[in-house]
Design a protein around this motif. Structure first.
Motif, PDB file in Angstrom:
ATOM      1  N   TYR A 192      22.042  42.774  -0.948  1.00 31.91           N
ATOM      2  CA  TYR A 192      20.903  41.769  -1.315  1.00 31.91           C
ATOM      3  C   TYR A 192      21.563  40.304  -1.248  1.00 31.91           C
ATOM      4  CZ  TYR A 192      18.653  38.696  -4.657  1.00 31.91           C
ATOM      5  OH  TYR A 192      18.073  37.756  -5.208  1.00 31.91           O
ATOM      6  N   ASP A 206      18.835  33.217  -5.333  1.00 32.36           N
ATOM      7  CA  ASP A 206      18.524  34.115  -6.202  1.00 32.36           C
ATOM      8  C   ASP A 206      18.126  33.560  -7.772  1.00 32.36           C
ATOM      9  OD1 ASP A 206      19.159  36.779  -7.250  1.00 32.36           O
ATOM     10  OD2 ASP A 206      20.851  35.959  -8.361  1.00 32.36           O
ATOM     11  N   GLU A 247      25.978  32.771 -16.000  1.00 28.98           N
ATOM     12  CA  GLU A 247      26.176  34.159 -16.020  1.00 28.98           C
ATOM     13  C   GLU A 247      27.681  34.443 -15.936  1.00 28.98           C
ATOM     14  OE1 GLU A 247      23.019  36.695 -14.124  1.00 28.98           O
ATOM     15  OE2 GLU A 247      23.193  35.233 -12.650  1.00 28.98           O
ATOM     16  N   HIS A 305      10.557  36.468 -13.709  1.00 34.30           N
ATOM     17  CA  HIS A 305      10.374  37.159 -15.073  1.00 34.30           C
ATOM     18  C   HIS A 305      11.057  36.036 -16.002  1.00 34.30           C
ATOM     19  CE1 HIS A 305      14.998  37.633 -14.167  1.00 34.30           C
ATOM     20  NE2 HIS A 305      15.221  37.815 -15.518  1.00 34.30           N
ATOM     21  N   ARG A 342      25.826  44.385  -5.834  1.00 34.21           N
ATOM     22  CA  ARG A 342      24.358  43.923  -5.209  1.00 34.21           C
ATOM     23  C   ARG A 342      24.739  43.163  -3.685  1.00 34.21           C
ATOM     24  NH1 ARG A 342      21.728  40.296  -8.695  1.00 34.21           N
ATOM     25  NH2 ARG A 342      19.808  40.797  -8.212  1.00 34.21           N
ATOM     26  N   LYS A 360      27.464  34.175 -20.637  1.00 33.21           N
ATOM     27  CA  LYS A 360      25.961  34.212 -20.244  1.00 33.21           C
ATOM     28  C   LYS A 360      25.141  33.346 -21.031  1.00 33.21           C
ATOM     29  CE  LYS A 360      21.785  36.160 -19.051  1.00 33.21           C
ATOM     30  NZ  LYS A 360      21.630  36.259 -17.796  1.00 33.21           N
ATOM     31  N   LYS A 381      27.551  32.446 -11.256  1.00 35.44           N
ATOM     32  CA  LYS A 381      27.968  33.741 -11.784  1.00 35.44           C
ATOM     33  C   LYS A 381      29.527  33.679 -11.909  1.00 35.44           C
ATOM     34  CE  LYS A 381      24.725  36.785  -9.652  1.00 35.44           C
ATOM     35  NZ  LYS A 381      23.674  37.345 -10.638  1.00 35.44           N
ATOM     36  N   LYS A 401      10.263  39.408  -6.792  1.00 31.92           N
ATOM     37  CA  LYS A 401      10.975  38.698  -5.923  1.00 31.92           C
ATOM     38  C   LYS A 401      11.989  39.203  -5.087  1.00 31.92           C
ATOM     39  CE  LYS A 401      14.978  37.567  -7.287  1.00 31.92           C
ATOM     40  NZ  LYS A 401      16.135  37.059  -8.071  1.00 31.92           N
TER      41      LYS A 401
HETATM   42  C1  BG6 Z   1      17.725  37.941 -11.262  1.00 32.94           C
HETATM   43  C2  BG6 Z   1      18.587  37.693 -10.388  1.00 32.94           C
HETATM   44  O1  BG6 Z   1      16.407  37.426 -10.887  1.00 32.94           O
HETATM   45  O2  BG6 Z   1      17.978  37.133 -12.438  1.00 32.94           O
HETATM   46  C3  BG6 Z   1      20.074  38.227 -10.895  1.00 32.94           C
HETATM   47  O3  BG6 Z   1      18.552  38.335  -9.233  1.00 32.94           O
HETATM   48  C4  BG6 Z   1      20.263  37.402 -12.175  1.00 32.94           C
HETATM   49  O4  BG6 Z   1      20.974  37.747 -10.001  1.00 32.94           O
HETATM   50  C5  BG6 Z   1      19.048  37.811 -13.261  1.00 32.94           C
HETATM   51  O5  BG6 Z   1      21.335  38.136 -12.929  1.00 32.94           O
HETATM   52  C6  BG6 Z   1      19.262  36.975 -14.461  1.00 32.94           C
HETATM   53  O6  BG6 Z   1      18.124  37.264 -15.409  1.00 32.94           O
HETATM   54  P1  BG6 Z   1      18.396  37.273 -16.785  1.00 32.94           P
HETATM   55  O7  BG6 Z   1      17.159  37.638 -17.272  1.00 32.94           O
HETATM   56  O8  BG6 Z   1      19.515  38.422 -17.277  1.00 32.94           O
HETATM   57  O9  BG6 Z   1      18.951  35.879 -17.252  1.00 32.94           O
END
Ligand code: BG6
Length: 488
Positions: A230, A239, A220, A182, A227, A349, A344, A152
């Motif tokens: 980006y 994102d 989160e 992912h 970053r 989280k 964020k 991505k």
């Molecule tokens: C990513 C984003 O795709 O996913 C990040 O770019 C984000 O900003 C992350 O923190 C969160 O992924 P996970 O697996 O930690 O929930």
């Protein structure tokens, strides 16, 4: 195990490769899942020889928390599988070198010249690399299968995503293309399908007759993490919302597929994405809320606001929080809103999908009637819980909410990294967990109006939430007045 193959990683010395990909490949290899005839060719623009690359990889493995503990001697053996080539991605030379590497792999372990090309590079390089591979005949499958994995972000809006798809399809058939999200590699996201379609008791309730609304949260606690380059360009809609949250939505809302295979599942996801009521620019105000974090205190420590993060513009309009209401115009979901939120610097989280049921039709006990909630905790404390009312012990009929809780750790197994699952699937040629072209297109269509309204309209009044809180007040109004965001 997959057939003998070469994994070619573009951007092999980048951050993602170092932190996620290489540890995932090592884990798969050590577990014996890649077979013995496997090797890795790192490709970069940096001048390096094989030995330097091998050192880099071993250091990356030793430095990542995600690396499985190596068995004695395994790092040395893994080192032997590694090669490196470099060059300019817009020229021909580097692709000719890759062709030689594939021939060498074939000499070493026989078989066909199978190759998985993993593009772990900045998005501006996706097109030149796809073209370069195509130009030199590396997408041609006559000597072995050839697959392209693309990280991505896939485009930055609907038009650029379509252009990228067209560019890729000049050299590759859609069946060769694996777009990474992912979130689909997470065990508990796959468990959503297992629970919905592997049980008889949930599906009958999974509709407008019983469900009041659905909440999907990906919060989160982390901030920008350096970053800015980006994120200033991307913002939270690109994102997280367009990809991860839309995928969670699609899996929650889709119809039962006819089979557990790539086309059947992706067809259903596309179908439900198409059923979501469009959000043209004019509707954005009533269905979406944006936010940006200001300074605050988290875990007792002061943290800077988004605009104070290194390399962020002092008056940056980039949103770090979004909440949106999706309405699904199909028979199953008519009138059942889906509320999605992500941001964020929220208190913690947690990723969760909560199906909130309607209240019982009649109250025969004292006190109010609560809504039952079936919650899928994607991470952390992975599991599923069901909230319902129960009598409390005593002479009176007093009800209280209780929770029935399944914890994924009851299996006693460690959860695999999403990258290892997705890499293995791509090597096996299973595209079930990879968004197809039309899925990505529909997800972009859904967020297009939001991007237009927010990027073309007047400057937002940011910051509008304090770090360590649950986002802007307007998000409560979006879901209210008779519904509330879950306190997680
Ligand atoms: C990513 C984003 O795709 O996913 C990040 O770019 C984000 O900003 C992350 O923190 C969160 O992924 P996970 O697996 O930690 O929930």
């Amino acid at each position: 195990a997959p057939e003998p193959a070469t994994l070619v990683i573009f951007g092999a010395t980048g951050d993602l490769a170092r932190r996620k990909l290489l540890p995932a490949v090592f884990g798969l290899w050590q577990d014996g899942l890649l077979g013995s005839a496997f090797n890795i060719v790192g490709i970069g623009r940096q001048d390096m020889n094989d030995e330097q690359f091998k050192d880099f990889v071993i250091q990356a493995l030793e430095g990542s928390k995600e690396t499985d503990t190596p068995q004695p001697g395994n790092l040395e053996k893994f080192r032997e599988l590694l090669y490196y080539e470099f060059g300019d991605f817009s020229g021909d030379e580097v692709y000719a070198l890759i062709d030689k590497e594939l021939a060498r792999a074939q000499d070493d372990h026989g078989g066909r010249k199978n190759a998985l090309f993993y593009l772990s590079t900045p998005p501006s390089l996706f097109e030149p690399i796809s073209n370069g591979l195509g130009r030199l005949g590396l997408a041609d499958e006559s000597e072995g299968w050839r697959r392209l994995v693309i990280e991505k972000p896939f485009g930055r809006d609907l038009d650029s995503a379509r252009e990228l798809n067209d560019a890729i399809h000049k050299s590759w058939d859609e069946s060769q293309v694996y777009r990474i999200d992912h979130y689909l590699g997470k065990e508990t996201v796959q468990n959503l399908m297992a629970i919905r379609f592997g049980n008889a008791i949930f599906e009958p309730l999974w509709n407008r007759g019983y469900v009041d609304h659905v909440q999907i949260t990906a919060s989160e606690d982390l901030g920008l993490e350096g970053r800015a380059g980006y994120y200033e360009e991307a913002g939270v809609v690109r994102d997280m919302l367009q990809n991860h949250l839309m995928q969670l939505f699609a899996l929650t809302a889709m119809e039962a597929p006819a089979a557990f295979d790539a086309e059947a599942i992706r067809d259903e996801k596309v179908k439900v994405l198409r059923a979501v009521r469009e959000i043209p620019r004019g509707r954005v105000k009533s269905v979406a809320v944006r936010g940006q974090y200001g300074p605050g205190t988290m875990d007792g420590a002061k943290v800077p606001g988004y605009r104070q993060e290194p390399n962020v513009r002092p008056a940056s309009p980039t949103p770090t929080y979004v909440a949106v209401k999706l309405e699904v115009d199909n028979w199953r979901w008519q009138g059942v809103p889906f509320f999605l939120r992500t941001g964020k610097r929220l208190p913690k989280k947690v990723t969760e999908i909560a199906v909130v049921f309607k209240r019982p039709p009649l109250g025969i006990f004292p006190g109010g009637l609560e809504r039952n909630v079936l919650a899928f905790r994607i991470q952390p404390d992975e599991g599923v819980s069901l909230k319902f009312s129960s009598k409390t012990p005593g002479q009176e009929m007093v009800l209280r909410e209780v929770v029935m809780d399944f914890r994924y750790d009851a299996f006693g197994a460690q959860l695999e990294s999403p990258y290892s699952r997705l890499l293995l699937d791509a090597l096996l040629g299973d595209a079930t967990l990879f968004p197809r072209e039309d899925e990505v297109d529909h997800a972009w269509q859904l967020v297009s109006g939001i991007l237009e309204a927010w990027e073309g309209g007047s400057a937002p009044e940011f910051p509008n939430y304090t770090s360590g809180t649950w986002g802007p007040d307007a998000a409560d109004e979006l879901i209210g007045p008779d519904r509330r965001w879950r306190r997680l």
